[in-house]
Design an enzyme around this catalytic site. Sequence first.
Site, PDB file in Angstrom:
ATOM      1  N   ASP A 223       0.863  -1.172   0.000  1.00 48.60           N
ATOM      2  CA  ASP A 223       0.000   0.000   0.000  1.00 48.60           C
ATOM      3  C   ASP A 223       0.908   1.234   0.000  1.00 48.60           C
ATOM      4  OD1 ASP A 223      -2.144   1.725   0.010  1.00 48.60           O
ATOM      5  OD2 ASP A 223      -3.198   0.774   1.661  1.00 48.60           O
TER       6      ASP A 223
HETATM    7  C1  BGC Z   1      -5.131   3.213   0.362  1.00 48.45           C
HETATM    8  C2  BGC Z   1      -5.443   2.142  -0.663  1.00 48.45           C
HETATM    9  C3  BGC Z   1      -5.308   2.690  -2.061  1.00 48.45           C
HETATM   10  C4  BGC Z   1      -3.946   3.295  -2.241  1.00 48.45           C
HETATM   11  C5  BGC Z   1      -3.705   3.832  -3.640  1.00 48.45           C
HETATM   12  C6  BGC Z   1      -3.865   3.976   0.044  1.00 48.45           C
HETATM   13  O1  BGC Z   1      -3.720   5.101   0.844  1.00 48.45           O
HETATM   14  O2  BGC Z   1      -5.027   2.621   1.638  1.00 48.45           O
HETATM   15  O3  BGC Z   1      -6.722   1.624  -0.439  1.00 48.45           O
HETATM   16  O4  BGC Z   1      -5.551   1.692  -3.006  1.00 48.45           O
HETATM   17  O5  BGC Z   1      -3.798   4.360  -1.307  1.00 48.45           O
HETATM   18  O6  BGC Z   1      -4.448   4.949  -3.909  1.00 48.45           O
END
Ligand code: BGC
Length: 743
Positions: A301
């Site tokens: 993530d």
């Molecule tokens: C979130 C994810 C997301 C990623 C990309 C993160 O901050 O937890 O759910 O897919 O960002 O945007």
Amino acid sequence: MKKLLLSVAITAATFNGYTQSIDQKVASLVAKMTLEEKAGQMTQISVEAFLKTTNGQVNEPHEFDMGKLEEAIKKYKVGSILNVGGYAQTVEVWRNRIETIQKIALQERLKIPVLYGIDAIRGNNYTLNSVMFPQQIAQAASFNPAMAKKAAAVTAYETRASFIPWNFSPVLDLGRQPVWPRIWETYGEDPYLVSEMGKAVVQGYQGDDVVTDKYHVAACLKHYMGYSMPLSGHDRTPAWIPEREMREYFLPQFAAAVKAGAKSVMVNSAEINGVPVHANKHILTDILKGELGFKGLVVSDWQDIQYLYQRHRIAKDNKEAVMIAINAGIDMSMVPTDYTFTTDLIELVKEGKIPMSRIDDAVKRILKVKFETGLFDNPVGKASDYPLFNGEAHNKLNYDLAAECITLLKNTNNILPLTPGKKILVAGPSANSMRSLNGGWARIWQGITSDETEKDKNTILEAVQHVFGAANVVYSAGVDFDKTIDITDAVSKAANVDVIVLCIGETSYTETPGNIGDLRISDSQIELTRALAATGKPIVFVLTEGRPRIISSIEPLSAAVIHSYLSGNEGGNVIADVLAGKINPSGKLPYTYPRSTNSLINYYHKYTETLQFDEMAGYNPQWEFGYGLSYTQFSYANLTISNKTLTAAKAITITVDVTNTGKVVGKEAVLLYVSDEVASITPEVKRLRAFEKIELQPGQTKTVSFTIDKERLSFINAQLQRVTEPGDFSVSVGGLKAAFKYE
Ligand code: BGC
């Protein structure tokens, strides 16, 4: 007949040939790659790193700083790019963006296209004018996976219309901690419901073939796993989840979606039992890639490898963090805006701290997804292939799905539907807000621009004006979510109306900006409700909220309660049509709606948590999981079990007759719960083991039948094995109960 057999044989051979040849193509490509090229493939950079700015602000519409983009692809060999980089862009800007990126990538030695990913979590929300469906929690309330699958297919189509092949969705986290600011991104608190919705949506995104066509995208299951259960309820803070509970409640939905063919998985940003999941080899490699046999790609993530040293402090610097995460089983780092990952990774391999076999495994998984999304053949799309983008059919599906999500929680003396000609005051902070209908991940991460970008859609107020006639409707917000505006105005406008439609709940948010210290609905909204109730006019609450804000202090002041969750761009229209009776509500709660802040107990609680043994504060929610009313009545009869003894070899069939005894057509989600009477792990009071949504005309009866096998009743025992223990079980459907044994 012969011809048919021949054609089946040819298809099978081509199909096998195709999958085999992907593995071969991947292997021969990896064999040609340098370490630098491999490290680049494992690097994912967020697009804002390449956007032109003026005085620190990103230019609108977005433009590339070509020097920076070329540096990423030519110098660092970056294999993946993500995100929108601020505000949503037009479909034309997106196409141009992807074409520019792929043109540079294809000039490189090995001509490997870039894999672009975004969070198209309920529609391609980062492309202006795309359809924005209800959020996941609302879709779960429909108890209609087939419909969610159709919406996912439309999302995939509209995402591909922007030439984007990879979607960071669905969220398969278990929504059982109502304080958590991302509960609305989940399919609710029940593992079986989450699994069924998850499988359907993965199929909707990816289509039926191994290689997606130009109308489908690779799904990304997130956030593997246990992310949704921080002890405090605050995003990205510690969770304690023993392995038995992990396997019982948090793993099954990921296992089901992996089995359904999901091509990628994103990792939980937080820590469990003191170990950040980005560093947890047991969870990432042993369980996911080993036990579940996951062959796709595991992406970190946002910034989570850097956070291993910046926040979690389990590594002393970036290099150690990269070593830990890659050795734990992460294949791609969402870095997100520099090349520290890439350079440290190269050094670590040279120093022998990460084996080349691990790098090759990661790169193979990444390339496999690139082949399986058809990128080598079609790195960009063709604009003329997407005539249905934001078209009538897609918007109609949005309305139909939103209609199935709305959940009627209270309807005293059948005050709803409202008879035509009623004079209505529409009040409350979400009455005239597209932001409250759409929530976060709208045209921008926190959803703050929806009132401007979705101007052409109807708020609740606008839709009520259309449906009931502007002359019959007055409006006063009264308060904002966190402050009063003009309660006196709202009260005075109530004087001449028959009914008040009070729209309360939350504004948009997601992730840590959505953390709260108090689950109760805000004081300003309580104050407004009390003032309006003092007028003596009946009040219909419309809840627009991402999590179940506690309303027990004001619920008795309502005559009816409509729960709309975050119902998307058609939310206003469907709420007005529910008020008018054009839609008969059929949603059911996908979570327990709590009554008080310190009794956040799920429906599948243990006996010690019931009022019988915890007389003062045991399970006593405002509304139960699975609760939802209709404008008609359904009666259940003739609960029958095919055989009173279930065996390992033979499943049982449970049937029940459901009749629409009211006057209007209605849909009913038939929910089947099973209780294990005695077990070696304290049994839950009940668990949802099957459901089906049906439609019934007035007077019509349907027999619904469910097959239950031994697996469906299994649980994880103290030795971490999945078992079904012999003994007594009881089944309950629509208030009827029956008993059976497992031998
Ligand atoms: C979130 C994810 C997301 C990623 C990309 C993160 O901050 O937890 O759910 O897919 O960002 O945007």
